[in-house]
Enzyme design. Structure first.
Site, short mmCIF file in Angstrom:
data_model
loop_
_atom_site.label_atom_id
_atom_site.label_comp_id
_atom_site.label_asym_id
_atom_site.label_seq_id
_atom_site.Cartn_x
_atom_site.Cartn_y
_atom_site.Cartn_z
N TYR A 1 -10.36 -1.10 2.59
CA TYR A 1 -9.90 -1.07 3.98
C TYR A 1 -9.63 0.33 4.50
O TYR A 1 -9.28 1.22 3.73
CB TYR A 1 -8.59 -1.87 4.12
CG TYR A 1 -8.79 -3.23 4.73
CD1 TYR A 1 -9.00 -3.39 6.09
CD2 TYR A 1 -8.76 -4.38 3.95
CE1 TYR A 1 -9.18 -4.64 6.66
CE2 TYR A 1 -8.95 -5.63 4.50
CZ TYR A 1 -9.15 -5.76 5.85
OH TYR A 1 -9.33 -6.99 6.40
N ASP B 1 0.80 -1.22 0.00
CA ASP B 1 0.00 0.00 0.00
C ASP B 1 0.83 1.28 0.00
O ASP B 1 0.36 2.31 -0.45
CB ASP B 1 -0.96 0.00 1.18
CG ASP B 1 -2.16 -0.91 0.93
OD1 ASP B 1 -2.72 -0.85 -0.17
OD2 ASP B 1 -2.52 -1.69 1.82
#
Ligand SMILES: [Cu+2]
Length: 660
Positions: free
Chosen positions: A396, A311
């Protein structure tokens, strides 16, 4: 951005005034840097700006800085992507002269996936006849409500697609209305391969048709229906204001002073963290931030085996930071920091209230009741300063919380929430690599592994890391009853030995000491990393992912400081076979009494539960840094007793008689 908007950005919080050498680029500085880059390139070159950040000054500049950084020379660092040549450049711009100071081609890399590339996905798929036909075969006809999610593609080959192109994979979800939770209806057996430069579907990987799961998965109050009505107000009041001050990006609270900002890649960064001890400011941490994280999925099917995301390096974690809301994300007397980050066109964008700063009561700090002689116990309340930011990355949410305590402890906590990744399964099918969380809806097993780069500076830059194990000794002449417990301290002398694993059986910690500075007891001053005892990477050691996420195969790495070594999986993990911590450690640099960096990998192996659906209650992972000989005694003795009602001490009259 319009002129009016830009003026507003500049006027807000004196964004252009530099107070600290690590202050992030202001909107004006971003524009100066981007303009300088554009001037170097002939018109018509479609330049994109995946990263625009401060080029950090040498550490000594930060160490010497006192109160006002005005007059310091400032430079910007940019990752520039030229779509015409599919080429990546690293550029440094001197902001005082608005001139390019260096311009380097970086061959064989792909910058992170860009937000504009993610936004383009829906249209790319909708406009591709073969993609539309594949969706129709799965009963997906309303293309307006299609949701296409990006998947960085790593180095696993896609048959028929040139892997040197800038590509990503993509998966489809169906919504019934725009705000609908698309993860309730993943389209099974279908993967699109996207050419990001050509904005086209390069390939379609089609498997068996899987019916869409039948249930919706919405969690907003209106969708839930009747809400519980027995929660009474819980109010936090600080009638005399908070005990901290914020000046620019510098936060002072109790004995602590630190700098906080949001970096485009790393997200929330704390730096120049020091503790005021008897009027003397003592350094603890030079800079700390998530250097990388990886979320690998453990399902082997054709539309899942490639799903793993870095990420930070693949998605520019910092650009996903959200605006926070008072009373929801943070409670009490709040101060916020805005984040100013460049979008991919190079335009500064302000994310309001990106960093939340507040204080929290944290129960008991210390207590003892001398029951023979005292009516009342001596007790002090613990309180912590909270510096936090929340990143939304696709499905998320990752909340990053730094806590600073009255006793010198520093804690980091990641809060994991949001929506689990899903996969459609046939009626009656039991998933082999996941959990059924709703009818025909599988949440595949996966991991969240974070790597925290801790550029420590315990009372200065000359530090040594000791591995400390609490060990019971065998019986013998020195230990006739077999009760001996000793602290075994093993210095990590070289990067050869810098790759370490947790050991819960010995309560293993890693203590960073400054051998040249002693406390009043003659011990070297130190801080210890109390690690998060959790999993490391579960992907097979010979897998493609294990090479790319080598950082996640050990709980701790110790390296010698090098300003070029910032991200545990390298600066360009997107479509990269692997770089970073393993290569750096292979230099076998000495680690004693020098400037060291600790890289702590921690996280969770997430076996989803039905209770994680349709939205996951926070899961918590993290670690602490505790003073270990940094002080000569409990540094929080001078915390005053708590004031009860009317300023009295703890109103003992309300003690329950049976408690005595
Ligand atoms: Cu998870």
């Amino acid at each position: 951005m319009s002129t009016a908007e830009r003026t507003r950005v500049m006027g807000h919080g004196e964004a252009s005034r530099v107070r600290h050498p690590y202050d992030p680029l202001s909107a004006e500085e971003i524009t100066t840097a981007v303009d300088a880059v554009r001037r170097e390139r002939p018109a018509g070159h479609p330049l994109r700006f995946p990263v625009v950040r401060l080029q950090p000054p040498p550490k000594d500049v930060v160490r010497r800085y006192s109160a006002d950084a005005a007059g310091l020379s400032r430079s910007a660092f940019l990752v520039v992507y030229d779509r015409a040549d599919a080429a990546t450049y690293e550029v440094v711009v001197d902001l005082a002269t608005s001139k390019v100071a260096s311009w380097e081609h970086v061959p064989g890399v792909q910058p992170a996936i860009m937000i504009e590339e993610i936004r383009a996905l829906d249209d790319i798929v909708r406009n591709d006849p073969a993609a539309v036909a594949a969706l129709r075969r799965r009963g997906v006809t309303d293309l307006d409500l299609l949701q296409i999610d990006p998947w960085s593609t790593g180095t696993l080959p896609v048959p028929g697609v040139d892997g040197s192109r800038r590509i990503m994979r993509a998966s489809a979800y169906v919504r019934e209305f725009p705000e609908d939770n698309g993860y309730a209806r993943p389209v099974g057996g279908l993967v699109f391969v996207i050419d990001c430069d050509e904005r086209s579907v390069a390939a379609i990987v089609e498997g068996d048709v899987v019916p869409l799961p039948p249930e919706s998965g919405n969690y907003d109050a209106a969708s839930v229906g009747t809400l519980r009505d027995d929660l009474r107000p819980l109010e936090i009041t600080q009638p005399r204001g908070p005990s901290f001050t914020v000046s620019g990006n510098v936060v002072e609270w109790q004995r602590w002073r630190l700098h906080a900002h949001v970096d485009a890649v790393e997200g929330l960064v704390v730096s120049d963290v020091g503790y005021l001890d008897d009027g003397r400011r003592r350094s603890v941490l030079h800079r700390a931030n998530i250097s990388e994280m990886v979320v690998p999925y453990g399902d082997t099917s054709d539309d899942f085996y490639f799903r793993n995301v870095f990420d930070a390096g693949e998605y520019n974690l910092g650009k996903t930071v959200a605006s926070l809301a008072l009373g929801c994300d943070c409670l009490g007397e709040i101060r916020y920091l805005d984040a100013v980050l460049a979008d991919e066109s190079g335009t500064p964008q302000t994310i309001r209230n990106a960093v939340c700063i507040h204080e929290e009561d944290y129960g008991i700090l210390w207590k003892h009741w001398n029951f023979r002689y005292q009516d009342d116990a001596e007790v002090r309340r613990s309180r912590r300063l909270v510096v936090s930011a929340i990143h939304t990355i696709g499905n998320y949410e990752y909340g990053f919380f730094w806590y600073f305590y009255l006793d010198g402890t520093i804690q980091f906590e990641a809060k994991l929430t949001g929506i689990v990744q899903t996969r459609a399964v046939a009626p009656g099918e039991t998933p082999a690599y996941g959990t059924l969380v709703a009818p025909q809806l599988d949440a595949p097993n996966h991991q969240h592994l974070f790597n925290m780069r801790l550029d420590v500076e315990v009372d200065g830059p000359h530090n040594t890391v000791l591995e400390v194990d609490a060990v019971g000794r065998p019986m013998g002449p020195d230990n006739p009853h077999g009760n001996a417990i000793v602290a075994e301290r093993t210095p990590i002398r070289n990067e050869r030995d810098g790759r370490r694993m947790c050991d819960p059986s010995t309560a293993r910690t890693w203590q960073v000491v400054n051998p040249g500075v002693r406390n009043r007891l003659g011990q070297p001053v130190g801080y210890k990393l109390v690690p998060f005892v959790g999993p490391t990477l579960l992907a097979a050691p010979e897998s493609d992912l294990a090479r790319r996420a080598e950082f996640a195969r050990a709980h701790l790495w110790v390296t010698r400081y090098d300003p070029r070594e910032l991200h545990a999986a390298g600066d360009y993990p997107n479509q990269h076979p692997g770089d970073g911590i393993g290569r750096w450690s292979a230099q076998e640099r000495d680690l004693e009494n020098t400037d060291v960096v600790l890289w702590h990998t921690f996280g969770t192996s997430h076996l989803p539960r039905p209770e994680d659906w349709p939205i996951m209650p926070c899961d918590y992972v993290g670690f602490t840094l505790k003073p270990a000989g940094f002080f000569g005694r409990n540094p929080s003795l001078d915390v005053p007793p708590p004031a009860g009602h009317g300023g009295d001490h703890c109103h003992p009259g309300e003690t329950h008689p049976e408690a005595r």
